[in-house]
Design a protein around this motif. Structure first.
Motif, mmCIF file in Angstrom:
data_model
loop_
_atom_site.group_PDB
_atom_site.id
_atom_site.type_symbol
_atom_site.label_atom_id
_atom_site.label_comp_id
_atom_site.label_asym_id
_atom_site.label_seq_id
_atom_site.Cartn_x
_atom_site.Cartn_y
_atom_site.Cartn_z
ATOM 1 N N TRP A 13 1.826 6.129 15.843
ATOM 2 C CA TRP A 13 0.973 7.024 15.078
ATOM 3 C C TRP A 13 1.712 7.473 13.826
ATOM 4 C CZ3 TRP A 13 2.172 11.948 13.524
ATOM 5 C CH2 TRP A 13 3.321 12.501 14.099
ATOM 6 N N SER A 14 0.955 7.949 12.849
ATOM 7 C CA SER A 14 1.543 8.590 11.668
ATOM 8 C C SER A 14 0.476 9.423 10.982
ATOM 9 C CB SER A 14 2.103 7.560 10.693
ATOM 10 O OG SER A 14 2.692 8.217 9.572
ATOM 11 N N ASP A 15 0.882 10.592 10.480
ATOM 12 C CA ASP A 15 -0.021 11.393 9.649
ATOM 13 C C ASP A 15 0.530 11.525 8.228
ATOM 14 O OD1 ASP A 15 2.082 13.078 10.148
ATOM 15 O OD2 ASP A 15 0.936 14.567 11.276
ATOM 16 N N ASN A 16 1.529 10.696 7.907
ATOM 17 C CA ASN A 16 2.074 10.618 6.553
ATOM 18 C C ASN A 16 1.322 9.514 5.814
ATOM 19 O OD1 ASN A 16 3.554 9.921 4.251
ATOM 20 N ND2 ASN A 16 5.510 10.448 5.191
ATOM 21 N N PRO A 17 0.496 9.855 4.813
ATOM 22 C CA PRO A 17 -0.358 8.844 4.171
ATOM 23 C C PRO A 17 0.409 7.685 3.564
ATOM 24 C CG PRO A 17 -0.370 10.921 2.933
ATOM 25 C CD PRO A 17 0.289 11.199 4.244
ATOM 26 N N GLU A 18 1.577 7.961 2.988
ATOM 27 C CA GLU A 18 2.367 6.872 2.395
ATOM 28 C C GLU A 18 2.885 5.942 3.489
ATOM 29 O OE1 GLU A 18 2.503 6.297 -0.698
ATOM 30 O OE2 GLU A 18 1.675 8.167 -1.481
ATOM 31 N N ALA A 19 3.333 6.524 4.609
ATOM 32 C CA ALA A 19 3.842 5.704 5.708
ATOM 33 C C ALA A 19 2.721 4.868 6.318
ATOM 34 C CB ALA A 19 4.484 6.596 6.768
ATOM 35 N N VAL A 20 1.528 5.438 6.451
ATOM 36 C CA VAL A 20 0.390 4.689 6.992
ATOM 37 C C VAL A 20 0.090 3.478 6.118
ATOM 38 C CG1 VAL A 20 -2.097 4.765 7.433
ATOM 39 C CG2 VAL A 20 -0.649 6.650 8.181
ATOM 40 N N SER A 21 0.081 3.685 4.812
ATOM 41 C CA SER A 21 -0.172 2.568 3.891
ATOM 42 C C SER A 21 0.860 1.472 4.074
ATOM 43 C CB SER A 21 -0.159 3.069 2.442
ATOM 44 O OG SER A 21 -1.203 3.985 2.206
ATOM 45 N N GLU A 22 2.141 1.859 4.184
ATOM 46 C CA GLU A 22 3.208 0.873 4.359
ATOM 47 C C GLU A 22 3.040 0.111 5.678
ATOM 48 O OE1 GLU A 22 5.336 0.001 2.188
ATOM 49 O OE2 GLU A 22 5.162 1.615 0.717
#
Length: 587
Positions: free
Chosen positions: A246-255
Motif C-alpha cells: 500500500w501507499s498513500d504517497n502520490p509520488e510513490a504510487v506513480s513510481e
C-alpha cells in the motif's frame, strides 16, 4: 464494523487493513459483479459508454455501486486521456467548484466528468437519498465506474459536517486516475477526505490504473511533474497474485504503478476474474509497507521498509526504484514535519496569552489600560509584549488560512474546537495592532489596515449562534475583567480623536465639513453607548490614562454646555464607576 468505518484513520495502512480484514473489500467486489450481471462483453464492446448504479443494503451498511455499460476496458480509455480544466466547466457545471478554495485550479478526466454531468439530476437525487440515510455508506466502482464513484464521494464529503456525520468510504477497483496534480493537491488540503479513498489495482494484470501516467526516467531526481500529468490521491492497494503493498504517497504510487511489469492479455473479462482471485487471497495476506506484521513493531530502516514494499509486487528496475522511493519517503516525512499542526502549539499559545493577561492586569493597576500602555512603549515589558504578539498572530493567521481551505460544512468543526480561543485572541491582540497602526500615523484602520485573519475570525463568530448569544447577565458579573467585544473599538476611538482634532482646527467658514465631523462624533457617541448597554466594553476604557477618556476631554471642550445625550450623562455623572462593578441598571 459500521462503527469502525466512521473513525478517522491515521494512515493508509489502517484504511487498507480495516477494509481487507473486515471483509468490506470482498463484499464490495461481490456487489460490483452482481451489478455487472447480464452483460456480454464481446457483444457490447463497440457501443458508447454509459454509467449505471445500484444500491444494496447489508445489515447496517449501504453499498452504492457504480459501473459502466458496457464494461469499460483499456480500448475505451487509451484514446481518451484528455483532461478538462476546472475553469472550463466552472460556468456550465460548477459542482466541484468547492475544490477551488484558496485559489486552486485543477483538471479532471474528461470522460469521467462527462459521465457524471450526463446523469447529474439523477445523481443529485441519489445524493439527497444518501444524506437522509443513517447507515454507513460504501461507494464503490470498477474501472471508469470507480472514477465516477470517486467524484460522487467527493461531492458527498463536501456537504457533510465530518465532525458529526458518518463519512462515506470509497473503494475502487482497476480505476484510471481521475485528475491532475492540482486535483490531488486540492483534496490533500482536507486530510479526513484523503483517508476515505482506497483504490485497488491488480498491478501485474490490469494496465488501466497506470494508463494515464506519463512515462519518465527513474534515474531523474526531478520530482516536479507537469501541470497536465495525472496524479493519484487517497490510498492505493497494489496487488498481484504473489502479494500486495500500500501507499498513500502520490509520488510513490506513480513510481510503483509505472515500475510494475504488466501482462497485457487483451482479455478484459479475464482481468475481472483476476480481481476476484486476488481479493480471495488478500484475506490471508499481510498488507505490508515496512511493517512485518500488523500491530508488530515498525522496522527502523527506511531501506528495509522500501524493500518489503517492492518485494510484495513484481517490479522492474528494482534497485533504481528502491533509491527513488527512499528519496520520496524522506521528502514526505520532511513535509509532514513542516506541516502546521495547531494542536501541537496549543500549550505555547496558552502561555503567551497568559503573559498578555498579566500585562493587562499590571497596566490596569497603573490606571492606564494595556492598550495605551502598549501604544506608549515606555518600558521593557511593553517591548517584550511585541514578541508574544508576533508569535500569536503568526499562529492564528496559519489557523485561519488552513481552515479557509476547508469547505463551509467543515467550519462548524473549527468553531467547536478553536473559535472561542480565536475570539479571545482577536479581542486581546487586535487592539495592540491598532495601537501600532495609529502610533505610526495611520488612518481609517478598519478599511485600510485590518488583517484578513481578524475579519474571518469575526465573521465565523457572527455565524456561530451559540457564541454570539452570550448572556448580558453573565457579562455584568464579569465586566471588570472582560475583553471588549468589538476588537476594533480602539480604532473607532482613534478616529474620533482625529475628528476632534480636525474640528478644533477647522476654519469657522468650513460649515459643511464641521457639520459632517459633528455628525460623526454624535454617531460615535451612540455607538459607545450601545456597547455600554450591552456590557460589551471593558471597564478599562474609563481609566484616567486611557485614550477613550482623553477623547472625552477633547470632545467635551468642543460641545456646547447644554449638549445632553445618554453618553454625556453617563460620563459626567460618573456612572462608569457603577458599570465597573456590574451594578448599573441600563435601559
Amino acid at each position: 464494523m459500521a462503527s469502525k468505518m466512521n473513525q478517522l484513520f491515521c494512515s493508509g495502512l489502517e484504511v487498507a487493513n480495516f477494509v481487507v480484514s473486515s471483509g468490506l473489500l470482498k463484499l464490495s467486489w461481490a456487489k460490483i459483479l452482481d451489478c455487472y450481471g447480464g452483460f456480454n462483453l464481446n457483444e457490447l464492446q463497440n457501443l458508447g459508454l454509459s454509467i449505471k448504479w445500484k444500491a444494496y443494503q447489508q445489515a447496517n451498511i449501504n453499498i452504492l455501486v457504480f459501473t459502466t455499460s458496457p464494461i469499460c476496458t483499456k480500448s475505451h480509455l487509451q484514446y481518451s486521456k484528455q483532461l478538462v480544466s476546472s475553469t472550463a466547466f466552472k460556468e456550465s457545471f460548477p459542482v466541484f467548484e468547492f475544490l477551488c478554495n484558496n485559489g486552486y485550479s485543477f483538471s479532471i478526466h474528461k470522460a469521467a466528468i462527462a459521465l457524471f454531468a450526463d446523469h447529474f439530476h439523477e445523481l443529485l437525487q441519489l445524493k439527497a437519498e444518501c444524506g437522509r440515510n443513517s447507515n454507513s455508506l460504501i461507494v464503490t466502482g470498477h474501472s471508469l465506474g470507480g472514477s465516477v464513484a470517486s467524484l460522487f464521494t467527493l461531492w458527498l464529503l463536501e456537504s457533510l459536517d465530518i465532525s458529526l456525520a458518518k463519512r462515506p468510504l470509497c473503494l475502487t477497483f482497476g480505476s484510471p486516475l481521475v485528475g491532475d496534480k492540482g486535483f490531488q493537491q486540492a483534496i490533500s488540503q482536507h486530510p479526513p477526505w484523503n483517508s476515505c479513498f482506497l483504490h485497488v489495482a491488480a498491478t501485474s494484470k490490469d494496465s488501466i490504473p497506470r494508463l494515464f501516467i506519463a512515462p519518465h526516467d527513474l534515474n531523474s531526481m526531478d520530482l516536479d511533474s507537469k501541470s497536465d500529468d495525472y496524479k493519484p490521491f487517497g490510498t492505493f492497494l497494489l496487488c498481484c497474485e504473489d502479494g500486495c503493498t500500500w501507499s498513500d504517497n502520490p509520488e510513490a504510487v506513480s513510481e510503483l504503478l509505472m515500475a510494475v511489469e504488466t501482462e497485457d492479455t487483451g482479455n478484459e473479462e479475464w482481468t475481472i476474474n483476476v480481481y476476484s482471485r486476488i481479493i480471495e487471497q488478500l484475506e490471508s495476506m499481510i498488507v505490508r509497507k515496512g511493517i512485518s506484521q500488523v500491530n508488530e513493531p515498525i522496522l527502523n530502516s527506511l531501506r528495509a521498509g522500501t524493500t518489503l514494499q517492492i518485494e510484495a509486487i513484481r517490479i522492474r528496475n528494482e534497485q533504481l526504484l528502491i533509491k527513488k522511493l527512499e528519496e520520496l519517503e524522506e521528502i514526505c516525512m520532511f513535509n509532514k514535519g513542516k506541516a502546521f499542526d495547531p494542536a501541537k502549539k496549543l500549550n505555547v499559545i496558552k502561555i503567551k496569552m497568559a503573559e498578555l493577561e498579566w500585562y493587562k492586569k499590571v497596566a490596569k493597576a497603573n490606571e492606564t489600560g494595556y492598550y495605551d500602555c502598549y501604544k506608549k512603549q515606555l518600558s521593557r515589558r511593553d517591548r517584550d509584549i511585541i514578541k508574544h504578539k508576533k508569535f500569536l498572530t503568526k499562529y492564528w493567521k496559519e489557523v485561519v488560512a488552513q481552515n479557509e481551505r476547508k469547505p463551509q460544512k467543515q467550519l462548524v468543526y473549527l468553531r467547536s474546537r478553536w473559535l472561542y480561543a480565536g475570539t479571545t485572541y482577536r479581542r486581546m491582540v487586535e487592539p495592540l495592532d491598532i495601537a501600532d497602526y495609529y502610533r505610526d500615523g495611520g488612518s481609517n484602520y478598519v478599511t485600510n489596515g485590518r488583517s484578513h485573519h481578524y475579519i474571518k475570525l469575526e465573521q465565523w463568530l457572527e455565524a456561530d449562534e451559540k457564541q454570539s448569544r452570550f448572556r448580558i447577565d453573565t457579562k455584568k458579573q464579569n465586566v471588570d475583567v472582560i475583553l471588549t467585544d468589538d476588537s476594533c473599538f480602539w480604532a473607532n476611538v482613534e478616529e474620533a480623536r482625529q475628528w476632534c482634532k480636525t474640528l478644533k482646527t477647522a476654519d469657522v467658514g468650513m460649515i459643511s465639513e464641521r457639520l459632517c465631523l459633528r455628525q460623526k462624533l454624535m454617531e460615535f457617541e451612540v455607538y459607545v453607548m450601545e456597547q455600554i448597554k450591552k456590557y460589551a466594553v471593558s471597564s478599562e476604557i474609563f481609566l484616567k490614562g486611557s485614550s477613550f477618556m482623553q477623547w472625552w476631554k477633547e470632545y467635551e471642550m468642543l460641545i456646547e454646555p447644554f449638549h445632553n445625550s445618554p453618553l454625556t450623562d453617563f460620563i459626567r455623572n460618573c456612572k462608569f464607576q457603577q458599570y465597573a462593578s456590574g451594578c448599573l441598571a441600563l435601559s
